[in-house]
Design a protein around this motif. Structure first.
Motif, short mmCIF file in Angstrom:
data_model
loop_
_atom_site.label_atom_id
_atom_site.label_comp_id
_atom_site.label_asym_id
_atom_site.label_seq_id
_atom_site.Cartn_x
_atom_site.Cartn_y
_atom_site.Cartn_z
N ASP A 52 52.42 74.59 2.83
CA ASP A 52 51.01 74.38 3.15
C ASP A 52 50.73 72.90 3.43
OD1 ASP A 52 50.58 77.11 2.72
OD2 ASP A 52 50.04 76.80 0.61
N PHE A 53 51.30 72.01 2.63
CA PHE A 53 51.12 70.57 2.84
C PHE A 53 51.73 70.16 4.18
CE2 PHE A 53 52.31 66.13 1.01
CZ PHE A 53 51.23 65.55 1.64
N TYR A 54 52.94 70.59 4.43
CA TYR A 54 53.62 70.27 5.69
C TYR A 54 52.78 70.76 6.88
CZ TYR A 54 57.16 70.38 9.37
OH TYR A 54 57.85 70.20 10.54
N ASP A 55 52.29 71.97 6.82
CA ASP A 55 51.49 72.50 7.92
C ASP A 55 50.23 71.66 8.15
OD1 ASP A 55 53.36 74.51 8.31
OD2 ASP A 55 52.17 76.06 7.29
N ILE A 69 58.63 62.61 11.09
CA ILE A 69 58.50 64.07 11.21
C ILE A 69 59.83 64.74 10.87
CG2 ILE A 69 58.03 65.99 12.79
CD1 ILE A 69 55.53 64.36 12.01
N GLY A 70 60.92 64.15 11.30
CA GLY A 70 62.24 64.69 10.99
C GLY A 70 62.51 64.71 9.49
N PHE A 71 62.16 63.64 8.78
CA PHE A 71 62.33 63.60 7.33
C PHE A 71 61.49 64.68 6.66
CE2 PHE A 71 64.19 59.40 7.97
CZ PHE A 71 65.19 59.40 7.01
N TRP A 72 60.23 64.82 7.08
CA TRP A 72 59.36 65.83 6.47
C TRP A 72 59.90 67.23 6.72
CZ3 TRP A 72 54.02 63.66 8.45
CH2 TRP A 72 53.73 62.46 7.77
N THR A 73 60.39 67.45 7.94
CA THR A 73 60.92 68.76 8.29
C THR A 73 62.17 69.08 7.48
OG1 THR A 73 59.96 68.58 10.51
CG2 THR A 73 61.71 70.21 10.20
N ARG A 74 63.06 68.11 7.35
CA ARG A 74 64.26 68.35 6.54
C ARG A 74 63.90 68.57 5.08
NH1 ARG A 74 65.96 64.57 10.20
NH2 ARG A 74 65.79 62.81 8.75
N ALA A 75 62.92 67.83 4.57
CA ALA A 75 62.49 68.01 3.17
C ALA A 75 62.00 69.43 2.94
CB ALA A 75 61.40 67.00 2.81
N LEU A 76 61.41 70.02 3.97
CA LEU A 76 60.86 71.37 3.85
C LEU A 76 61.89 72.46 4.14
CD1 LEU A 76 58.22 73.05 3.40
CD2 LEU A 76 58.10 73.16 5.89
N ASP A 77 62.72 72.26 5.14
CA ASP A 77 63.54 73.35 5.67
C ASP A 77 65.02 73.34 5.30
OD1 ASP A 77 61.35 74.52 6.90
OD2 ASP A 77 61.66 73.48 8.80
N GLU A 78 65.56 72.19 4.99
CA GLU A 78 66.99 72.12 4.67
C GLU A 78 67.28 72.87 3.37
OE1 GLU A 78 69.87 70.63 6.04
OE2 GLU A 78 68.65 70.44 7.85
N PRO A 79 68.48 73.41 3.21
CA PRO A 79 68.85 73.94 1.89
C PRO A 79 68.64 72.86 0.84
CG PRO A 79 70.50 74.55 3.53
CD PRO A 79 69.54 73.59 4.20
N LEU A 80 68.23 73.25 -0.35
CA LEU A 80 67.87 72.28 -1.39
C LEU A 80 68.96 71.27 -1.70
CD1 LEU A 80 65.91 74.48 -3.96
CD2 LEU A 80 64.99 72.89 -2.26
#
Length: 192
Positions: free
Chosen positions: A146-149, A166-177
C-alpha cells in the motif's frame, strides 16, 4: 534481539539504545523526525546492519517470527508506519476487511510532507526503502504494498523521483526477502 521485541511490545515499552521508547519517538514533531537520523533503524529494523548506525538493532530469525505471530507487535509497527506516512504527507486509514493493510491518500496539506521526499535525491529515499523492506520482513507485506503504491501514484503525478530510487523501492517490495535492495543477501531468509 529481545530488545526489538521489548521496544515494540505495548506492555513492556522498552527503550532503544538511546533510552527512547516507541511512544516518545512517535510523539516527535516533524522537524525532529527529519533531523534525527538514529531512530529509523530501531523503528523499522532490518536483518542487515545499517551502514549509518552500526549500533542499531538487526532482526534475527527469532525476532522476525515473534513479530509475524504477534498482533500487538504488528499493531505497533502499523502505528509507526502511520506516523511516518503523516510525516511524508499522507493520510492512512485501515482497509476495511483487510488486516494490516491501509488506504493511503495525500493529506490536504500534502505539500508540507511531500517536500521531504519528492525530489531527485534525498536522504528520505533511503528511509523509505528501509520502511518498505522492514514491513515485509516483520509481517506487514500488505501495508508495504500500500505504501509503495501511494509512492508510485505521487511519482506518476510529479515525476521527480530518480529511476535509481524507484528501483530500490521496487526491489525492497518485490525481491525475495533474502535479497537486500542493494544486491546483498541474508542467507537465513532463503526459506521465507
Amino acid at each position: 534481539m529481545r530488545r526489538l521485541v521489548n521496544f515494540y511490545d505495548p506492555a513492556t515499552k522498552g527503550c532503544d539504545d538511546r533510552g527512547r521508547t516507541l511512544d516518545e519517538i512517535l510523539d516527535w514533531g516533524n522537524n525532529q523526525l527529519e533531523m534525527q537520523h538514529d531512530y529509523i533503524q530501531t523503528v523499522f529494523p532490518l536483518p542487515e546492519e545499517s551502514a549509518f548506525n552500526h549500533i542499531g538493532p538487526v532482526v534475527d530469525e527469532e525476532t522476525m517470527l515473534i513479530f509475524t505471530q504477534s498482533p500487538e507487535l504488528k499493531g505497533n509497527l502499523l502505528r509507526a508506519l502511520k506516523r511516518m506516512l503523516a510525516f511524508y504527507g499522507f493520510d492512512a486509514e485501515d482497509k476495511e476487511g483487510h488486516e494490516y493493510e491501509l488506504v493511503i491518500t495525500p493529506r490536504r496539506d500534502y505539500r508540507n510532507g511531500f517536500f521531504r521526499w519528492v525530489a531527485r535525491f534525498n536522504h528520505n529515499h533511503l528511509r523509505i526503502t528501509r520502511i518498505i523492506r522492514s514491513l515485509r520482513i516483520l509481517g506487514l507485506g500488505g501495508a508495504a504494498r500500500d505504501f509503495y503504491d501511494a509512492l508510485m501514484d505521487v511519482h506518476a503525478e510529479f515525476d521527480k523521483i530518480s529511476p535509481t530510487t524507484i528501483g530500490f523501492w521496487t526491489r525492497a517490495l518485490d525481491e525475495p526477502l533474502r535479497y537486500t535492495p542493494d544486491g546483498g543477501e541474508v542467507p537465513w531468509l532463503e526459506k521465507y
